[in-house]
Design a protein around this motif. Structure first.
Motif, PDB file in Angstrom:
ATOM      1  N   ALA A  98       0.856  -1.255   0.032  1.00 11.14           N
ATOM      2  CA  ALA A  98       0.092   0.035   0.124  1.00 11.14           C
ATOM      3  C   ALA A  98       0.754   1.294   0.119  1.00 11.14           C
ATOM      4  O   ALA A  98       0.445   2.072  -0.651  1.00 11.14           O
ATOM      5  N   LYS A  99       2.042   1.140   0.653  1.00 12.45           N
ATOM      6  CA  LYS A  99       3.062   2.327   0.696  1.00 12.45           C
ATOM      7  C   LYS A  99       3.513   2.495  -0.544  1.00 12.45           C
ATOM      8  O   LYS A  99       3.701   3.689  -1.101  1.00 12.45           O
ATOM      9  N   GLU A 100       3.854   1.529  -1.270  1.00 14.21           N
ATOM     10  CA  GLU A 100       4.675   1.541  -2.708  1.00 14.21           C
ATOM     11  C   GLU A 100       3.530   2.278  -3.551  1.00 14.21           C
ATOM     12  O   GLU A 100       3.957   2.985  -4.239  1.00 14.21           O
ATOM     13  N   LEU A 101       2.320   1.948  -3.361  1.00 18.71           N
ATOM     14  CA  LEU A 101       1.456   2.269  -4.431  1.00 18.71           C
ATOM     15  C   LEU A 101       0.605   3.694  -4.019  1.00 18.71           C
ATOM     16  O   LEU A 101      -0.239   4.136  -4.666  1.00 18.71           O
ATOM     17  N   LYS A 102       1.297   4.072  -2.970  1.00 17.13           N
ATOM     18  CA  LYS A 102       0.398   5.570  -2.270  1.00 17.13           C
ATOM     19  C   LYS A 102      -1.185   5.284  -2.215  1.00 17.13           C
ATOM     20  O   LYS A 102      -1.797   6.294  -2.343  1.00 17.13           O
ATOM     21  N   ILE A 103      -1.307   4.050  -1.532  1.00 17.08           N
ATOM     22  CA  ILE A 103      -3.072   3.898  -1.577  1.00 17.08           C
ATOM     23  C   ILE A 103      -3.179   5.126  -0.529  1.00 17.08           C
ATOM     24  O   ILE A 103      -2.541   5.302   0.693  1.00 17.08           O
TER      25      ILE A 103
END
Length: 177
Positions: A68-73
């Motif tokens: 989620a952090k990688e995808l900036k959710i």
């Protein structure tokens, strides 16, 4: 013919939607999950278009937080048994209407949310009762690009998909020559 979509919020379950639903737990208790990069690109494309993305999942997992952090959710809710109550709070906070919300789930615990959003979908390998309840059933299984397929569909129903992709590539992807 489906109604014209006006999706401003994408809400996703994790296990069985963003993953294939298998729980891989090592002898040290560490959980591993497999995410499909095409789903990640679809999420990035939706965010570029201005759609907020939320994860609401019943389990807690470090792997989910990392992805989620990688995808900036925008929002991540883990360990949730009452997904509908969480979604109603998000809708209220963001001043949206249920018809502006898309949800993708795969099992019976997702039915309350499926029945309270403007557009819903399920992976091809979802429980049959869920597939019967949603607006769109992906041709792909969970964790194998199903999220991307539906996001592409949503964007193509709301705007000129090719134009969105062209601008995304121009602004976000650097090609070294």
């Amino acid at each position: 013919m489906m109604k014209r979509l006006d999706i401003k919020l994408i809400v996703l379950d994790v296990d069985g939607v963003l993953t294939d639903g298998k729980l891989l737990i090592g002898s040290n208790g560490v959980e591993f999950k497999s995410f499909h990069v095409k789903d990640g690109m679809g999420i990035s494309l939706a965010k570029y278009y201005g759609i907020k993305v939320v994860i609401i999942t019943g389990r807690k997992s470090e792997a989910v937080r990392i992805r989620a952090k990688e995808l900036k959710i925008d929002y991540v809710y883990e360990g949730i048994t009452d997904k509908l109550s969480v979604l109603k709070e998000i809708i209220k906070t963001l001043n949206l209407k249920p018809e502006n919300v898309f949800f993708m789930g795969d099992d019976i615990n997702d039915l309350p949310v499926i029945n309270n959003v403007g557009f819903s979908a399920a992976p091809n390998d979802a429980a049959q009762i869920v597939k019967n309840a949603v607006d769109f059933v992906s041709n792909l299984n969970g964790g194998n690009g199903a999220v991307r397929e539906v996001i592409d569909y949503i964007l193509s129903q709301q705007d000129d998909y090719d134009y969105i992709v062209k601008n995304y590539v121009k602004e976000k992807i650097v090609i070294n020559q």
